[in-house]
Motif scaffolding. Structure first.
Motif, PDB file in Angstrom:
ATOM      1  N   PRO A  78      13.897  -2.652  37.502  1.00 25.68           N
ATOM      2  CA  PRO A  78      14.271  -1.646  36.516  1.00 25.68           C
ATOM      3  C   PRO A  78      13.792  -2.049  35.126  1.00 25.68           C
TER       4      PRO A  78
ATOM      5  N   GLN B 292      16.535   1.147  31.605  1.00 22.05           N
ATOM      6  CA  GLN B 292      17.278   1.501  32.823  1.00 22.05           C
ATOM      7  C   GLN B 292      18.429   0.533  33.062  1.00 22.05           C
TER       8      GLN B 292
ATOM      9  N   ALA C 198      21.189   1.479  30.699  1.00 23.70           N
ATOM     10  CA  ALA C 198      21.815   2.734  31.140  1.00 23.70           C
ATOM     11  C   ALA C 198      22.725   2.498  32.337  1.00 23.70           C
TER      12      ALA C 198
ATOM     13  N   ASP D  64      17.689   8.809  27.232  1.00 20.87           N
ATOM     14  CA  ASP D  64      16.828   9.450  28.229  1.00 20.87           C
ATOM     15  C   ASP D  64      17.130   8.933  29.639  1.00 20.87           C
ATOM     16  N   ARG D  65      17.493   7.647  29.748  1.00 22.17           N
ATOM     17  CA  ARG D  65      17.803   7.074  31.064  1.00 22.17           C
ATOM     18  C   ARG D  65      19.228   7.413  31.508  1.00 22.17           C
TER      19      ARG D  65
ATOM     20  N   ARG E 112      21.141   9.964  30.369  1.00 20.74           N
ATOM     21  CA  ARG E 112      21.268  11.418  30.477  1.00 20.74           C
ATOM     22  C   ARG E 112      22.699  11.881  30.209  1.00 20.74           C
TER      23      ARG E 112
END
Length: 401
Positions: A9, A13, A16, A78-79, A81
């Motif tokens: 990852p 990521q 997140a 963005d990761r 959400r």
């Protein structure tokens, strides 16, 4: 059978994924900055907040994985959400940054201001990162960020005249507070501020890109701590101005001018981080002023006008304000004369063979004119008047050498 290993990852990521388990992520290298007890207290405050808050504490290092708070928040959002407030370190020491997805502009501004408040509040001077985070979260949750920011920085935005001070500036122009009727058009701190530039009067309300004269008037009277707060405020304010800037960079010269403005902003933040005294803090204001000059040029060129010539601050003491004349001056012990730009008072002193009121630095326990400090960064550059690569040298790291 495939032997390919799954891709590891990305850093975004990983953060997140951690935030899905807990709204607080602290990089292992900074674990001591938010100890378990404080983390539990912070978590309790976040859970009581009506708006989702995610705290991300990682090192911000130029050229590293994360070098900008907006980049960090955007990547993680963005990761993850999930909309909400993403609270991170800012890119200069002691400051926090917040970016919010979702909500009205006013709500987003409240979160952004709440993150900045702890830096300016007196009771937070010696506070830990954890305590500053708790204060910011409380203000976000209460919707008090903007109100407290205005309160905490009010002394930096108003001019505090000394008893008997005139109501006009050196050019005979008004500097007093606006009436209620005119307050709506004031661009800077509710003051009517004017500035001479290359023989043309520029009204500050029409050109809010330029560094207010009142800022420098207050800076000259400030002690070191007050000046540090003021310098930090000017960097933040200029950053906000850059954030709101949306120009047509296809027009000739606009991109280059905007790049100069951004470089000056980055350099100002870097000097603020490393500032050890008044000469460095004056350098922050010089760099902000230079950045605002460049941004004014970008705006003018984007609108089909001409480039705005830069107007430096006084060579002998940048806190004196705009340089209004160029004089010949020979430093003590040197044969060659220099051409430097100075304020009116310093120019008059030199012409009368008197010593101008020079900004001083402390060397071995005694105060000496900054330009006489052997090997001194500001002595070598003259705050940009003796070399034309001031911003580049700061970004290269010459200040700390």
């Amino acid at each position: 059978m495939s032997t390919e290993r799954p891709l590891a990852p990305s850093p975004g990521q990983r953060i997140a994924s951690a935030l899905r388990r807990s709204p607080i992520y602290v990089d292992p290298s900074l674990a001591e900055a938010v100890p378990p007890a404080k983390r539990s207290e912070l978590l309790a405050r976040i859970r009581r907040s009506p708006v989702p808050i995610f705290v991300i504490i990682v090192p911000l290092v130029k050229g590293g994985t994360w070098d900008d708070p907006d980049q960090l928040a955007t990547v993680v959002h963005d990761r993850l959400r999930q909309d909400g407030v993403y609270l991170t370190p800012d890119d200069f020491a002691g400051q926090l940054a917040a970016r919010q997805w979702g909500g009205t502009r006013e709500v987003q501004a409240n979160s952004r201001d709440a993150a900045r408040v702890p830096f300016f509040q007196k009771d937070m001077k010696e506070a830990t990162l954890a305590d500053r985070l708790i204060r910011a979260v409380d203000l976000i949750a209460a919707g008090r960020g903007t109100a407290e920011y205005e309160k905490a920085t009010a002394h930096l935005r108003r001019r505090r005249p000394t008893p008997g001070s005139p109501t006009t500036d050196d050019d005979g122009l008004p500097i007093g507070p606006l009436t209620a009727a005119g307050a709506g058009v004031a661009a800077v701190a509710g003051l009517v501020v004017w500035r001479w530039r290359r023989g043309a009067r520029v009204q500050r309300e029409e050109h809010p890109l330029l560094l207010p004269r009142a800022v420098l008037a207050a800076a000259e009277r400030a002690n070191a701590d007050e000046l540090r707060e003021q310098a930090a405020h000017e960097v933040v304010t200029f950053g906000e101005l850059l954030d709101r800037t949306d120009l047509d960079t296809a027009r000739p010269g606009v991109h280059d001018a905007l790049t100069r403005a951004l470089d000056a902003y980055q350099a100002a933040g870097k000097v603020l981080d490393a500032a050890r005294g008044v000469p460095d803090l004056a350098g922050v204001l010089v760099l902000v002023d230079r950045g605002r000059d460049a941004l004014a040029s970008a705006r003018s060129l984007a609108e089909g006008g001409r480039e705005v010539p830069p107007s430096p601050l006084c060579f002998f003491n940048p806190l004196h304000g705009d340089a209004v004349t160029t004089i010949g001056w020979r430093p003590l012990g040197q044969r060659d004369r220099l051409r430097v730009q100075t304020c009116r008072a310093c120019a008059s002193a030199v012409k009368a063979h008197r010593t101008p009121e020079v900004l001083t630095d402390r060397v071995d326990g005694r105060l000496v004119p900054y330009h006489e400090v052997e090997g001194g960064f500001w002595a070598e550059t003259g705050y940009g008047q003796l070399r034309d690569d001031l911003v580049h040298r700061v970004l290269r790291g010459d200040l700390g050498r």
